[in-house]
Design a protein around this motif. Structure first.
Motif, short mmCIF file in Angstrom:
data_model
loop_
_atom_site.label_atom_id
_atom_site.label_comp_id
_atom_site.label_asym_id
_atom_site.label_seq_id
_atom_site.Cartn_x
_atom_site.Cartn_y
_atom_site.Cartn_z
N MET A 89 56.70 21.38 5.80
CA MET A 89 57.77 20.42 5.48
C MET A 89 58.72 20.26 6.66
O MET A 89 59.11 19.14 7.03
CB MET A 89 58.54 20.90 4.26
N ALA A 90 59.12 21.39 7.27
CA ALA A 90 60.07 21.34 8.39
C ALA A 90 59.47 20.59 9.57
O ALA A 90 60.17 19.83 10.26
CB ALA A 90 60.46 22.76 8.80
N LEU A 91 58.18 20.77 9.83
CA LEU A 91 57.54 20.07 10.93
C LEU A 91 57.43 18.57 10.66
O LEU A 91 57.68 17.75 11.56
CB LEU A 91 56.16 20.67 11.20
N ASN A 92 57.05 18.21 9.47
CA ASN A 92 56.96 16.79 9.14
C ASN A 92 58.31 16.11 9.26
O ASN A 92 58.40 14.96 9.71
CB ASN A 92 56.38 16.61 7.73
N ASP A 93 59.38 16.81 8.92
CA ASP A 93 60.73 16.27 9.09
C ASP A 93 61.05 16.02 10.56
O ASP A 93 61.90 15.18 10.89
CB ASP A 93 61.77 17.23 8.51
N ARG A 94 60.42 16.77 11.46
CA ARG A 94 60.65 16.63 12.90
C ARG A 94 59.71 15.60 13.54
O ARG A 94 59.64 15.49 14.76
CB ARG A 94 60.50 17.99 13.57
N GLY A 95 58.99 14.88 12.72
CA GLY A 95 58.09 13.87 13.24
C GLY A 95 56.76 14.41 13.70
O GLY A 95 56.00 13.72 14.38
N VAL A 147 57.37 25.49 17.50
CA VAL A 147 56.06 24.85 17.39
C VAL A 147 56.09 23.47 18.04
O VAL A 147 55.15 23.09 18.77
CB VAL A 147 55.64 24.75 15.90
N VAL A 148 57.16 22.71 17.82
CA VAL A 148 57.30 21.41 18.45
C VAL A 148 57.25 21.55 19.97
O VAL A 148 56.55 20.79 20.66
CB VAL A 148 58.61 20.73 18.02
N SER A 149 57.97 22.52 20.50
CA SER A 149 58.01 22.73 21.96
C SER A 149 56.62 23.04 22.50
O SER A 149 56.20 22.51 23.54
CB SER A 149 58.98 23.87 22.28
N MET A 183 68.38 18.91 14.26
CA MET A 183 66.92 18.88 14.08
C MET A 183 66.27 18.01 15.14
O MET A 183 66.72 16.90 15.39
CB MET A 183 66.59 18.33 12.69
N ARG A 184 65.22 18.52 15.75
CA ARG A 184 64.52 17.77 16.78
C ARG A 184 63.50 16.83 16.15
O ARG A 184 62.87 17.13 15.16
CB ARG A 184 63.79 18.72 17.73
N THR A 185 63.34 15.66 16.74
CA THR A 185 62.30 14.73 16.34
C THR A 185 61.35 14.58 17.51
O THR A 185 61.76 14.19 18.61
CB THR A 185 62.87 13.35 15.95
N VAL A 197 49.37 19.45 13.27
CA VAL A 197 49.52 20.90 13.38
C VAL A 197 49.03 21.50 12.08
O VAL A 197 49.38 21.03 10.99
CB VAL A 197 51.00 21.29 13.62
N VAL A 198 48.21 22.54 12.18
CA VAL A 198 47.64 23.17 10.99
C VAL A 198 48.36 24.49 10.73
O VAL A 198 48.44 25.34 11.62
CB VAL A 198 46.13 23.42 11.16
N ILE A 199 48.89 24.64 9.53
CA ILE A 199 49.55 25.87 9.12
C ILE A 199 48.63 26.60 8.15
O ILE A 199 48.20 26.02 7.15
CB ILE A 199 50.90 25.60 8.41
N VAL A 200 48.31 27.85 8.47
CA VAL A 200 47.38 28.62 7.64
C VAL A 200 48.09 29.86 7.09
O VAL A 200 48.78 30.56 7.83
CB VAL A 200 46.13 29.06 8.44
N ALA A 201 47.91 30.10 5.82
CA ALA A 201 48.46 31.31 5.20
C ALA A 201 47.69 32.52 5.71
O ALA A 201 46.46 32.58 5.60
CB ALA A 201 48.35 31.22 3.68
N GLY A 202 48.41 33.48 6.27
CA GLY A 202 47.77 34.69 6.75
C GLY A 202 47.43 35.64 5.64
O GLY A 202 47.77 35.42 4.47
#
Length: 337
Positions: A94-100, A37-39, A1-3, A141-146
């Protein structure tokens, strides 16, 4: 997992990314999306990410509805189906928050996506986007339900119909003044024909809005017509590309010349099959193509044309022969003009 190391830069360009169901089909793919997304974030962009439901979730929900009701109420269907995108958005956040990476998820209504009242096929009327902008300003980062919004008059949740997540993404990009909208999917981009029928179908580097709209309306399937219309009307550059590679795909944007022949789209339904040739020369070559199809033993009839396309009826059993035949003719012809 990337931070990730997050540096908030004032007025960073906004990029909107949309990930389809196959791209978020399971936890491992959601983690891969988070890494992507991190990249993109590390390249100096603010990110809004629109997600579809995981894999076959929507189909599973439709099957559940059919098991409990012979005629599901349209309002309740919208309440049910919007659950799929809510699952995807929360898991990705959740996955993004885990990556810092600070991330927050919003439903369509929370993001300010306002629609008319048509359950199951609503059209976006406005995007307010206050919470989205505030979260971007806060470095998130904003995640929106499509695929979903809310009717401001009735306060009822609505869905946008097939391909609605594409429309959500393009509409958000237009509202936020994004530099681009990436539609990340399981295909490489827009091809000159269906690659499952035509082995030598070409990946298009770019397509002008009107010609992309003609392909979409004819059944090309990569982008839904409503999303192309919104991109055209708001001049949003759209990049259709694979979520599984870093390769460029197809840009849909205004600064592209119309082509003599762009591609061939087709659809098959209970009433028969329709084959559509898209391009600025499609109309003038219609008679030649009908004669060529006839000479090849393919029964066809002209059923419609406009400035960018011409459509023929074809026996559904012959569509697999008609599309490759015309593709060879038209793109050999294009190479000699």
């Amino acid at each position: 997992m990337r931070t990730a190391t997050i540096q908030t830069v004032p007025d960073m360009p906004v990029v909107v990314q949309k990930y389809g169901g196959t791209s978020v089909a399971d936890p491992s793919r959601i983690k891969a999306v988070a890494d992507r997304v991190v990249s993109t974030r590390e390249q100096g962009n603010d990110l809004v990410v629109v997600v579809s439901a995981m894999g076959q979730t929507t189909n599973s929900l439709l099957e559940l509805a059919a098991e409990v009701s012979t005629a599901p109420h349209s309002r309740e269907m919208d309440m049910l189906l919007t659950a799929g995108e809510r699952i995807s958005m929360a898991l990705l956040a959740m996955a993004l928050n885990d990556r810092g990476v600070p991330a927050v998820s919003y439903t369509g209504s929370q993001a300010g996506i306002l629609t008319d009242s048509a359950h199951g096929s609503a059209r976006i009327t406005e995007i307010t986007g206050e919470r989205v902008r505030a979260s971007l300003d806060a470095g998130k980062v904003v995640i929106v339900a499509g695929f979903q919004g809310v009717d401001p008059a009735s306060k009822e949740v609505t869905t946008l119909g097939r391909g609605g997540s594409d429309t959500t993404a393009v509409a958000l990009a237009g509202t936020l003044g994004a530099v681009s909208c990436e539609i990340l999917t399981d295909v490489k981009g827009v091809f000159t024909a269906d690659p499952s029928l035509v082995d030598d179908a070409r990946l298009l580097a770019d397509v002008e809005y009107e010609q992309m709209l003609a392909l979409a309306e004819a059944g090309a399937g990569v982008l839904m017509p409503h999303s192309v219309e919104f991109a055209r009307d708001h001049q949003v550059p759209v990049h259709v590309r694979s979520s599984f590679t870093d390769a460029d795909g197809t840009w849909v944007r205004p600064d592209v010349s119309t082509r003599p022949f762009v591609g061939i789209a087709h659809r098959v339904d209970p009433d028969g099959a329709v084959l559509t040739v898209v391009g600025s020369r499609a109309h003038e070559s219609a008679n030649d193509e009908m004669v060529a199809l006839h000479d090849a033993g393919i029964v066809t009839a002209l059923i419609g044309s406009n400035e960018q396309s011409v459509s023929f009826s074809v026996d559904p059993e012959q569509i697999g022969a008609a599309v490759p035949f015309l593709h060879t003719r038209l793109f050999q012809m294009e190479a000699t003009t």
